[in-house]
Design an enzyme around this catalytic site. Structure first.
Site, mmCIF file in Angstrom:
data_model
loop_
_atom_site.group_PDB
_atom_site.id
_atom_site.type_symbol
_atom_site.label_atom_id
_atom_site.label_comp_id
_atom_site.label_asym_id
_atom_site.label_seq_id
_atom_site.Cartn_x
_atom_site.Cartn_y
_atom_site.Cartn_z
ATOM 1 N N ARG A 46 -51.853 64.536 -10.331
ATOM 2 C CA ARG A 46 -50.405 64.594 -10.573
ATOM 3 C C ARG A 46 -49.692 65.143 -9.334
ATOM 4 O O ARG A 46 -48.588 64.720 -9.004
ATOM 5 C CB ARG A 46 -50.075 65.429 -11.821
ATOM 6 C CG ARG A 46 -48.573 65.616 -12.011
ATOM 7 C CD ARG A 46 -48.124 65.927 -13.444
ATOM 8 N NE ARG A 46 -49.025 66.742 -14.193
ATOM 9 C CZ ARG A 46 -49.234 68.059 -14.020
ATOM 10 N NH1 ARG A 46 -48.565 68.708 -13.083
ATOM 11 N NH2 ARG A 46 -50.102 68.703 -14.753
ATOM 12 N N TYR A 98 -27.106 48.977 -12.092
ATOM 13 C CA TYR A 98 -28.192 48.484 -12.937
ATOM 14 C C TYR A 98 -27.998 49.080 -14.338
ATOM 15 O O TYR A 98 -27.727 50.278 -14.476
ATOM 16 C CB TYR A 98 -29.522 48.928 -12.325
ATOM 17 C CG TYR A 98 -30.719 48.621 -13.177
ATOM 18 C CD1 TYR A 98 -31.134 47.309 -13.372
ATOM 19 C CD2 TYR A 98 -31.433 49.633 -13.803
ATOM 20 C CE1 TYR A 98 -32.232 47.027 -14.164
ATOM 21 C CE2 TYR A 98 -32.530 49.357 -14.592
ATOM 22 C CZ TYR A 98 -32.912 48.047 -14.769
ATOM 23 O OH TYR A 98 -34.000 47.780 -15.553
ATOM 24 N N ASP A 170 -29.408 53.228 -4.025
ATOM 25 C CA ASP A 170 -30.420 52.354 -4.641
ATOM 26 C C ASP A 170 -30.511 51.111 -3.749
ATOM 27 O O ASP A 170 -29.590 50.292 -3.723
ATOM 28 C CB ASP A 170 -29.980 52.012 -6.070
ATOM 29 C CG ASP A 170 -30.976 51.098 -6.801
ATOM 30 O OD1 ASP A 170 -31.754 50.406 -6.126
ATOM 31 O OD2 ASP A 170 -30.939 51.078 -8.048
ATOM 32 N N LYS A 195 -39.688 45.516 -7.919
ATOM 33 C CA LYS A 195 -39.001 44.314 -7.455
ATOM 34 C C LYS A 195 -39.557 43.862 -6.101
ATOM 35 O O LYS A 195 -40.707 43.488 -6.022
ATOM 36 C CB LYS A 195 -37.492 44.564 -7.424
ATOM 37 C CG LYS A 195 -36.949 45.311 -8.664
ATOM 38 C CD LYS A 195 -37.059 44.529 -9.941
ATOM 39 C CE LYS A 195 -36.788 45.343 -11.206
ATOM 40 N NZ LYS A 195 -35.580 46.155 -11.216
#
Ligand SMILES: *Cc1c(COP(=O)(O)O)cnc(C)c1O
Length: 380
Positions: A46, A98, A170, A195
């Site tokens: 982690r 988005y 973004d 993406k």
């Protein structure tokens, strides 16, 4: 190193134990320690995992940042930035975002006492008028999803720097091949690596890249303490995707402008949204802050304004697949109002221009002739 070399070699080294050219997929949760607290730099996955580290170094390299962080999704990356805020803090965000980002801001963080102003970043005076002593973060997408609106990154950065406000971009639609927000003054770049960075529609992943190492360390602490890290297999896939980012986005952009120009001339089509078209209202800005092309995302509306026409077009497509998401090698088509942007209340959606006849294409890297023939037959 120039960009096309960075996508392949940036931040990378051969595996020190075997010479493997690609980093092994370290499927391990934990790492042996020589003596309590004495270890190789890895303790528990982690906190850090070597395959994820290889990806994070590549991310930092291609976005010209000091630190890259890989998350379990794009929204997890955005969430990590939001967690640095406190009740009473204010955020100025673009009015075209988005859908999932808008949902997170308004349905989770607004209820926790953070105030959001959604503004048209085109109007810098209006943007500045929303800044108060509590403004902590400015969040923009450029180009936006799905209306391809642009925000002037350098102009906004000038204002946020003066006022000591964090500025995040973004960069999912543009990718670092077309636009480098950190070079233009932003503090944080966010990606849905699902993406274009991954590029093959086979992984859900997110990224943050910071200009400064201190901010990267702070965000890493939040990520480590809350847990939305990317697994080693997914890290490997995104890293592999990045190695061909430049040639993929080059082709996406070549195909994208050809489709935008084709649609613009089609008698059934009304508006075409693509920053590389000369009549895009921000064409000059697109040329100033983007390079190498304008990407593969193209949206359009019908002269009839009819939802039924949009739906029939989408049902008729054969090469394009009707699906959410974008940025993969294959061409996809989407109906924002019913699919990706369904979580935005109708009145708000119509107000920003996401109408019922709007179609969004993610133009892939197939032969352009086949893509245009497909659009032509679907419009008939
Ligand atoms: C898909 C997307 C996101 C969300 O990313 P996930 O990987 O789906 O969590 C955020 N911003 C933009 C512009 C996107 O297209």
């Amino acid at each position: 190193m120039k960009f096309n070399t960075k996508t392949i070699h940036g931040g990378q080294q051969v595996d020190p134990s075997t010479g493997a050219v690609m980093p092994p997929v370290y499927h391990t949760s934990t790492f042996a320690q020589e003596s309590p607290g004495k270890h190789s730099g890895y303790e528990y996955s982690r906190a850090a995992n070597p395959t994820r580290t290889a990806l994070e170094n590549a991310l930092a390299s291609i976005e010209n940042g000091a630190r890259g962080l890989a998350f379990s999704s794009g929204l997890a990356a955005t969430d990590c930035v939001m967690r640095t805020l406190k009740p009473g803090d204010e955020v100025i965000a673009m009015d075209d975002l988005y859908g999932g980002t808008y949902r997170m801001f308004t349905r989770i963080y607004q209820d926790m006492g953070i105030k959001f102003h959604f503004v048209d970043m085109n109007d810098l005076e209006k943007f500045e008028s929303h800044i108060t002593e509590n403004t902590r973060l400015v969040w923009v997408e450029t180009p936006t999803n799905p209306l391809m609106k642009l925000a002037d990154i350098a102009a906004i950065a000038k204002i946020t720097k003066e006022k000591n406000i964090l500025f995040a971009v973004d960069n999912t639609f543009a990718t670092p091949y077309l636009q480098n927000p950190l070079d233009l003054g932003a503090d944080i770049v966010m990606h849905s690596a699902t993406k274009y960075l991954g590029g093959h529609s086979d992984v859900i992943a997110g990224a943050l890249i910071t200009k400064e190492a201190d901010l990267g360390e702070k965000l890493h602490f939040y990520q480590f303490a809350t847990g939305a890290t990317l697994g080693p297999q997914e890290s490997f896939l995104v890293l592999r995707g990045i190695k061909t980012l430049h040639i993929r986005v080059e082709r996406h952009s070549e195909n994208g402008i050809k489709i935008a120009e084709y649609l613009q001339k089609h008698p059934k089509i009304d508006q075409v949204f693509y920053p590389g078209l000369k009549d895009h209202p921000q064409y000059a800005l697109a040329n100033k802050q983007m390079k190498n092309g304008f990407g593969g995302m193209v949206s359009f509306t019908f002269k009839s304004k009819a939802k039924a026409d949009a739906i029939q077009f989408l049902e008729n497509l054969e090469v394009f697949t009707l699906a959410e998401s974008l940025g993969g090698v294959e061409s996809l088509a989407n109906h924002p109002a019913l699919m990706t942007h369904a979580s935005i209340p109708e009145a708000k959606r119509l107000e920003i221009g996401v109408t019922d006849d709007l179609v969004r294409l993610s133009v892939g890297i197939e032969d352009i002739e086949d893509l245009i023939l497909d659009i032509e037959q679907a419009l008939k």
